[in-house]
Design a protein around this motif. Structure first.
Motif, PDB file in Angstrom:
ATOM      1  N   GLY A   1       0.810  -1.207   0.000  1.00 52.89           N
ATOM      2  CA  GLY A   1       0.000   0.000   0.000  1.00 52.89           C
ATOM      3  C   GLY A   1       0.840   1.252   0.000  1.00 52.89           C
ATOM      4  O   GLY A   1       2.054   1.245   0.124  1.00 52.89           O
ATOM      5  N   GLY A   2       0.174   2.425  -0.128  1.00 55.75           N
ATOM      6  CA  GLY A   2       0.862   3.694  -0.232  1.00 55.75           C
ATOM      7  C   GLY A   2       1.695   4.057   0.969  1.00 55.75           C
ATOM      8  O   GLY A   2       2.750   4.647   0.858  1.00 55.75           O
ATOM      9  N   GLU A   3       1.234   3.715   2.171  1.00 56.23           N
ATOM     10  CA  GLU A   3       1.958   4.102   3.381  1.00 56.23           C
ATOM     11  C   GLU A   3       3.296   3.396   3.429  1.00 56.23           C
ATOM     12  O   GLU A   3       4.324   4.000   3.759  1.00 56.23           O
ATOM     13  CB  GLU A   3       1.121   3.756   4.606  1.00 56.23           C
ATOM     14  N   SER A   4       3.341   2.101   3.078  1.00 56.88           N
ATOM     15  CA  SER A   4       4.586   1.358   3.109  1.00 56.88           C
ATOM     16  C   SER A   4       5.552   1.877   2.064  1.00 56.88           C
ATOM     17  O   SER A   4       6.753   1.920   2.272  1.00 56.88           O
ATOM     18  CB  SER A   4       4.330  -0.135   2.888  1.00 56.88           C
ATOM     19  N   LEU A   5       5.008   2.295   0.888  1.00 55.52           N
ATOM     20  CA  LEU A   5       5.866   2.847  -0.147  1.00 55.52           C
ATOM     21  C   LEU A   5       6.534   4.121   0.343  1.00 55.52           C
ATOM     22  O   LEU A   5       7.721   4.349   0.136  1.00 55.52           O
ATOM     23  CB  LEU A   5       5.054   3.124  -1.406  1.00 55.52           C
ATOM     24  N   SER A   6       5.806   4.957   1.051  1.00 56.89           N
ATOM     25  CA  SER A   6       6.343   6.193   1.597  1.00 56.89           C
ATOM     26  C   SER A   6       7.428   5.884   2.629  1.00 56.89           C
ATOM     27  O   SER A   6       8.476   6.533   2.647  1.00 56.89           O
ATOM     28  CB  SER A   6       5.221   7.008   2.226  1.00 56.89           C
ATOM     29  N   LEU A   7       7.203   4.906   3.474  1.00 53.44           N
ATOM     30  CA  LEU A   7       8.204   4.519   4.462  1.00 53.44           C
ATOM     31  C   LEU A   7       9.443   3.954   3.779  1.00 53.44           C
ATOM     32  O   LEU A   7      10.571   4.230   4.195  1.00 53.44           O
ATOM     33  CB  LEU A   7       7.610   3.483   5.423  1.00 53.44           C
TER      34      LEU A   7
ATOM     35  N   ASP B   1      21.371   9.511   2.751  1.00 52.05           N
ATOM     36  CA  ASP B   1      21.869  10.840   3.115  1.00 52.05           C
ATOM     37  C   ASP B   1      22.971  10.749   4.167  1.00 52.05           C
ATOM     38  O   ASP B   1      23.944  11.510   4.125  1.00 52.05           O
ATOM     39  CB  ASP B   1      20.722  11.714   3.628  1.00 52.05           C
ATOM     40  N   LYS B   2      22.830   9.833   5.120  1.00 53.49           N
ATOM     41  CA  LYS B   2      23.864   9.695   6.151  1.00 53.49           C
ATOM     42  C   LYS B   2      25.172   9.173   5.562  1.00 53.49           C
ATOM     43  O   LYS B   2      26.262   9.532   6.005  1.00 53.49           O
ATOM     44  CB  LYS B   2      23.367   8.768   7.267  1.00 53.49           C
ATOM     45  N   ILE B   3      25.053   8.320   4.539  1.00 54.08           N
ATOM     46  CA  ILE B   3      26.259   7.784   3.899  1.00 54.08           C
ATOM     47  C   ILE B   3      26.928   8.854   3.049  1.00 54.08           C
ATOM     48  O   ILE B   3      28.133   9.101   3.156  1.00 54.08           O
ATOM     49  CB  ILE B   3      25.910   6.555   3.034  1.00 54.08           C
ATOM     50  N   LEU B   4      26.157   9.508   2.185  1.00 50.68           N
ATOM     51  CA  LEU B   4      26.729  10.480   1.263  1.00 50.68           C
ATOM     52  C   LEU B   4      27.226  11.735   1.959  1.00 50.68           C
ATOM     53  O   LEU B   4      28.141  12.404   1.464  1.00 50.68           O
ATOM     54  CB  LEU B   4      25.700  10.849   0.187  1.00 50.68           C
TER      55      LEU B   4
ATOM     56  N   GLN C   1      10.610   4.740   0.861  1.00 48.76           N
ATOM     57  CA  GLN C   1      11.386   5.858   0.331  1.00 48.76           C
ATOM     58  C   GLN C   1      12.101   6.612   1.456  1.00 48.76           C
ATOM     59  O   GLN C   1      13.231   7.065   1.286  1.00 48.76           O
ATOM     60  CB  GLN C   1      10.457   6.810  -0.426  1.00 48.76           C
ATOM     61  N   ARG C   2      11.433   6.729   2.584  1.00 47.69           N
ATOM     62  CA  ARG C   2      12.024   7.458   3.709  1.00 47.69           C
ATOM     63  C   ARG C   2      13.250   6.727   4.256  1.00 47.69           C
ATOM     64  O   ARG C   2      14.270   7.352   4.551  1.00 47.69           O
ATOM     65  CB  ARG C   2      10.974   7.643   4.803  1.00 47.69           C
ATOM     66  N   ILE C   3      13.153   5.411   4.369  1.00 45.33           N
ATOM     67  CA  ILE C   3      14.290   4.619   4.857  1.00 45.33           C
ATOM     68  C   ILE C   3      15.466   4.750   3.894  1.00 45.33           C
ATOM     69  O   ILE C   3      16.609   4.989   4.291  1.00 45.33           O
ATOM     70  CB  ILE C   3      13.892   3.139   5.034  1.00 45.33           C
ATOM     71  N   LEU C   4      15.173   4.601   2.594  1.00 44.17           N
ATOM     72  CA  LEU C   4      16.215   4.752   1.576  1.00 44.17           C
ATOM     73  C   LEU C   4      16.879   6.121   1.679  1.00 44.17           C
ATOM     74  O   LEU C   4      18.111   6.236   1.688  1.00 44.17           O
ATOM     75  CB  LEU C   4      15.618   4.595   0.184  1.00 44.17           C
TER      76      LEU C   4
END
Length: 248
Positions: free
Chosen positions: A11-17, A27-30, A19-22
């Motif tokens: 579902g949409g909520e999991s897709l948003s999560l 960002d922390k790596i780069l 993307q957020r995890i990615l």
């Protein structure tokens, strides 16, 4: 490679999560906040942090691995991958892989194992500021019936206490350490030398024969972990480095 998941997942909520995890990990790596060798939180920790399913976390980590930002190690977790521009020089090779790439059977034989308090020379090799417990190991790596490399290693037991309980009869210390201690920095020194009687006897070569010596120190979060010296018969070993221009 894009790090945005385009398949429908939970579902949409999991897709948003997803993307957020990615985005958060990328960002922390780069940004450098998570340096090469840094351990990514375990899947169950990320599941609790983001209040999502383990499948969502697993897919995010899998995409980060495919993008070359992290590496996933069985039973050890996920770690920030060494940048490719440095990996050509600093990659920690498993000698077993080198030997098997030649189409030859690999074997490791431990020659010596001694636990002791570090002396001045050992502290200099490891970069230790004060005396402490170390494990001194010597072993031979074989390619078929012939010695391939002599390994002389020191392990800082203050940084890796469990190494003091390992006999290193069934596994060489290099892959054992890589599987348990994420390294954050490494230093290589490469030089030539003539084999003395001890090295010549171990490698089954003539005394005075040319040898290639690769010395390496590794650290984990600024703690010295190990110093190792590999001695190869020069006629049977070549070092190759491939790299790209520095970006600025």
């Amino acid at each position: 490679m894009s790090l945005v998941e385009t398949d429908d997942v939970e579902g949409g909520e999991s897709l948003s999560l997803h993307q957020r995890i990615l985005s958060d990990i990328r960002d922390k790596i780069l940004s450098g906040a998570w340096a090469p060798g840094h351990r990514i939180p375990f899947e169950h920790e990320l599941t609790a942090q983001y209040n999502c399913s383990r499948m969502t976390v697993n897919k995010a980590l899998s995409q980060l691995a495919k993008a070359g930002l992290i590496e996933r190690r069985r039973r050890s977790g996920s770690f920030v991958r060494q940048p490719q521009s440095q990996a050509a020089v600093l990659e920690l090779h498993d000698i077993r892989i080198e030997v098997e790439a030649l189409g030859l059977p690999y074997r490791y034989e431990r020659l010596e194992r001694v636990k002791r308090r570090s002396g001045a020379e050992e502290r200099a090799l490891l970069g230790l500021a004060a005396p402490g417990p170390v494990l001194a190991l010597e072993g031979l790596h074989f390619a078929g019936e012939r010695p391939f490399a002599l390994e002389q290693r020191l392990i800082n037991l203050s940084a890796v206490a469990e190494a003091g309980e390992e006999e290193f009869l069934e596994i060489a210390p290099g892959p054992w350490l890589i599987g348990r201690v994420p390294w954050s920095e490494a230093e290589h020194r490469i030089r030539a030398m003539a084999a003395d009687e001890t090295i010549a006897d171990a490698l089954d070569i003539d005394a005075g024969a040319p040898c290639l010596v690769v010395e390496r120190r590794t650290w984990s979060a600024e703690h010295p972990v190990t110093h190792v010296r590999f001695v190869y018969p020069a006629e049977s070993h070549t070092l190759v480095a491939r790299f790209t221009p520095s970006q600025g």
